[in-house]
Design a protein around this motif. Structure first.
Motif, PDB file in Angstrom:
ATOM      1  N   ARG A 243      70.534  25.401  29.704  1.00 46.06           N
ATOM      2  CA  ARG A 243      70.388  26.664  30.415  1.00 46.06           C
ATOM      3  C   ARG A 243      71.138  27.772  29.686  1.00 46.06           C
ATOM      4  O   ARG A 243      72.258  27.597  29.191  1.00 46.06           O
ATOM      5  CB  ARG A 243      70.923  26.527  31.848  1.00 46.06           C
ATOM      6  CG  ARG A 243      70.122  25.568  32.708  1.00 46.06           C
ATOM      7  CD  ARG A 243      68.832  26.198  33.156  1.00 46.06           C
ATOM      8  NE  ARG A 243      69.076  27.294  34.083  1.00 46.06           N
ATOM      9  CZ  ARG A 243      69.173  27.147  35.398  1.00 46.06           C
ATOM     10  NH1 ARG A 243      69.038  25.947  35.950  1.00 46.06           N
ATOM     11  NH2 ARG A 243      69.381  28.193  36.172  1.00 46.06           N
ATOM     12  N   THR A 244      70.534  28.947  29.616  1.00 49.45           N
ATOM     13  CA  THR A 244      71.114  30.053  28.856  1.00 49.45           C
ATOM     14  C   THR A 244      72.434  30.537  29.445  1.00 49.45           C
ATOM     15  O   THR A 244      73.271  31.067  28.711  1.00 49.45           O
ATOM     16  CB  THR A 244      70.125  31.226  28.803  1.00 49.45           C
ATOM     17  OG1 THR A 244      69.760  31.596  30.132  1.00 49.45           O
ATOM     18  CG2 THR A 244      68.875  30.836  28.040  1.00 49.45           C
ATOM     19  N   ASP A 245      72.631  30.374  30.749  1.00 45.36           N
ATOM     20  CA  ASP A 245      73.858  30.868  31.364  1.00 45.36           C
ATOM     21  C   ASP A 245      75.056  29.988  31.035  1.00 45.36           C
ATOM     22  O   ASP A 245      76.174  30.279  31.435  1.00 45.36           O
ATOM     23  CB  ASP A 245      73.691  30.989  32.887  1.00 45.36           C
ATOM     24  CG  ASP A 245      73.247  29.673  33.525  1.00 45.36           C
ATOM     25  OD1 ASP A 245      73.021  28.705  32.794  1.00 45.36           O
ATOM     26  OD2 ASP A 245      73.123  29.650  34.765  1.00 45.36           O
ATOM     27  N   ASN A 246      74.827  28.924  30.296  1.00 44.99           N
ATOM     28  CA  ASN A 246      75.922  28.003  29.975  1.00 44.99           C
ATOM     29  C   ASN A 246      76.054  27.803  28.467  1.00 44.99           C
ATOM     30  O   ASN A 246      76.638  26.814  28.038  1.00 44.99           O
ATOM     31  CB  ASN A 246      75.662  26.647  30.648  1.00 44.99           C
ATOM     32  CG  ASN A 246      76.856  26.179  31.442  1.00 44.99           C
ATOM     33  OD1 ASN A 246      77.783  26.936  31.675  1.00 44.99           O
ATOM     34  ND2 ASN A 246      76.848  24.924  31.849  1.00 44.99           N
ATOM     35  N   PHE A 247      75.527  28.705  27.666  1.00 46.69           N
ATOM     36  CA  PHE A 247      75.547  28.551  26.222  1.00 46.69           C
ATOM     37  C   PHE A 247      76.971  28.632  25.663  1.00 46.69           C
ATOM     38  O   PHE A 247      77.800  29.405  26.159  1.00 46.69           O
ATOM     39  CB  PHE A 247      74.701  29.633  25.562  1.00 46.69           C
ATOM     40  CG  PHE A 247      73.251  29.276  25.434  1.00 46.69           C
ATOM     41  CD1 PHE A 247      72.751  28.080  25.931  1.00 46.69           C
ATOM     42  CD2 PHE A 247      72.360  30.148  24.826  1.00 46.69           C
ATOM     43  CE1 PHE A 247      71.411  27.765  25.821  1.00 46.69           C
ATOM     44  CE2 PHE A 247      71.022  29.852  24.700  1.00 46.69           C
ATOM     45  CZ  PHE A 247      70.541  28.649  25.202  1.00 46.69           C
ATOM     46  N   LYS A 248      77.202  27.898  24.604  1.00 45.02           N
ATOM     47  CA  LYS A 248      78.490  27.933  23.919  1.00 45.02           C
ATOM     48  C   LYS A 248      78.616  29.187  23.059  1.00 45.02           C
ATOM     49  O   LYS A 248      79.715  29.700  22.842  1.00 45.02           O
ATOM     50  CB  LYS A 248      78.645  26.678  23.042  1.00 45.02           C
ATOM     51  CG  LYS A 248      79.939  26.599  22.240  1.00 45.02           C
ATOM     52  CD  LYS A 248      80.000  25.322  21.437  1.00 45.02           C
ATOM     53  CE  LYS A 248      81.267  25.241  20.618  1.00 45.02           C
ATOM     54  NZ  LYS A 248      82.472  25.164  21.464  1.00 45.02           N
TER      55      LYS A 248
END
Length: 465
Positions: free
Chosen positions: A212-217
């Protein structure tokens, strides 16, 4: 050339995610070429994200960029892994993170390039299956269910992969439906996860935000090089022919081994197994079961220098087998292109990835000299400049964020669907199933099936009258 000192330097008072550019796309679309061209505009270093190009060997078959064509641009994770070692997505992630940190520390821009999408997912997403296994190895759950764990460790060591797959199917049918019955590594991982935690893998994964994009590093700018399918198909055929001329047959000759394991390392590459039948027939051999070595006939042995000449020879059996192998390589590469395109659609539709497409169709067709810089390089440079100097890219995505959020909430990645008209083809998840039903091949088969049923009904009616 852009100066990145202010854009990608960590600020303790205003911490931001490091910026990275990721060039994706199907095989043959022009990912590597674009990445190298970007070096004329930005101080970049390239990190290879192709699961076969990381290995030493098969440079022609895996289409590694020759040193002279790299134009002095540093390439990392290219041809450095032993061909017999399994380089997992976790291995890639752990290696790439260190390289990215080093590149950024020198005020340069990391550009990840490759068509192995699960490598890229592992890099940018915080959740990874192997990490979960390691964490559970260190927790008390392992001690509390030790007997159960030993039971599954013993079972997963069984040579018969079908036994383990059936066991997984009994424990967690949803998880079993998500993987191939011969994927022994993932089967063993799922069994091990259940043994350690007592949790069903399917239930555990559905609660994760992996991908998910809201959890990208990282703060990612995704550039996706795309081309029309029929143009890519034609290009793939031409590229395979060029590979044959460049020495592909010599490479597969050298790596050939009787009863080889095609599930590990470099031998997984498309183009190795395709030539197995031909090479088995081409090499006049006896097999020594004790030493597991191939003994070549001294009288009839043909050197690898003669391989390409077979295409013009009158040796019909060898020539036919060789042509079958080449055609199989072309067909399987085209299938890979389709899988990669489907995966990119899934990453955008199901996970909300902000993919920015540039079209290389005209360039592959060769219709005009300036089509590549005008339609591919320049839009990519504008996009990356915007990305580096602003918090968000200014180029709109194909799927509005609101729509993407609704899709994410309703995504179904586990349900298995079987399409009988298409030869019992298995589709996993509601999205794959819906996309399959819209496909031209499925619709043609359904129409043909309806016509045949109507034909049978008409014949029965005639027989009655």
């Amino acid at each position: 050339m852009e100066n990145l000192e202010s854009e990608n330097t960590p600020n303790p008072r205003n911490p931001k995610k490091p910026k990275v550019v990721i060039v994706m796309g199907a095989t043959g679309a022009g990912k590597s070429k674009l990445a190298i061209d970007l070096a004329s505009y930005f101080p970049i270093e390239i990190i290879n994200a192709d699961s076969m190009q990381v290995y030493k060997g098969l440079d022609v078959l895996t289409n590694k960029v020759p040193l002279e064509e790299q134009k002095g641009v540093p390439h990392h994770l290219m041809g450095i892994i032993s061909p017999n070692v399994e380089f997992t997505s976790k291995d890639f992630r752990d290696s790439a993170i260190q390289i990215i940190d080093d590149i950024i520390s020198r005020n340069r821009l990391p550009v990840i390039v490759g068509g192995t999408n699960y490598y890229i997912q592992a890099l940018v997403s915080p959740f990874l299956f192997d990490d979960l296994i390691e964490e559970m190895d260190d927790c008390c759950l392992k001690e509390s269910i030790g007997d159960k764990e030993l039971e599954y460790k013993f079972a997963s060591g069984n040579d018969n992969c079908n036994v383990d797959y059936q066991r997984l199917k009994e424990i967690d049918p949803d998880a079993a439906n998500r993987i191939h019955p011969n994927d022994f590594r993932k089967i063993n991982q799922y069994l091990g996860l259940y043994a350690r935690s007592g949790l069903l893998p399917s239930k555990l994964f559905q609660g994760q935000k992996w991908g998910r994009t809201d959890n990208f590093k990282y703060d990612c700018c995704f550039v996706c090089v795309d081309a029309s399918l029929h143009v890519l198909d034609h290009y793939v055929e031409e590229r395979v022919d060029c590979m044959i001329n460049a020495g592909l047959l010599h490479e597969v000759y050298d790596i050939y081994s009787l009863n080889a394991d095609y599930t590990r390392g470099l031998r997984q590459a498309i183009g190795v197994r395709e030539f197995e039948d031909f090479l088995g027939f081409y090499l006049d051999k006896d097999y020594n079961a004790d030493t597991e070595r191939i003994i070549l006939s001294t009288e009839d042995k043909m050197s690898k220098e003669n391989l390409k000449a077979l295409l013009e020879s009158d040796n019909i059996p060898h020539k036919d087998l060789l042509m079958e192998s080449i055609n199989r390589l072309k067909a399987n590469t085209k299938r890979l292109v389709r899988r990669q395109k489907r995966m990119l659609n899934r990453l955008q539709a199901l996970f909300g990835w902000d993919l920015h497409y540039v079209d290389s169709t005209e360039s592959l067709l060769g219709n005009s000299y300036d089509s590549w810089p005008r339609q591919v390089v320049e839009p990519s440079v504008d996009l990356i400049r915007s990305f580096l100097h602003e918090d968000n890219c200014t180029v709109p995505t194909k799927i509005p964020n609101a729509v993407a959020s609704q899709i994410l909430d309703k995504r179904d990645l586990w349900t298995q669907h079987v399409c009988e008209p298409c030869g019992n083809r298995i589709l996993r998840g509601a999205y794959e199933w819906e996309q399959h039903k819209k496909g031209r091949g499925h619709r043609k088969r359904m129409l043909s099936l309806k016509k045949s049923k109507q034909y049978l009904v008409d014949k029965e009616a005639e027989a009655v009258t």
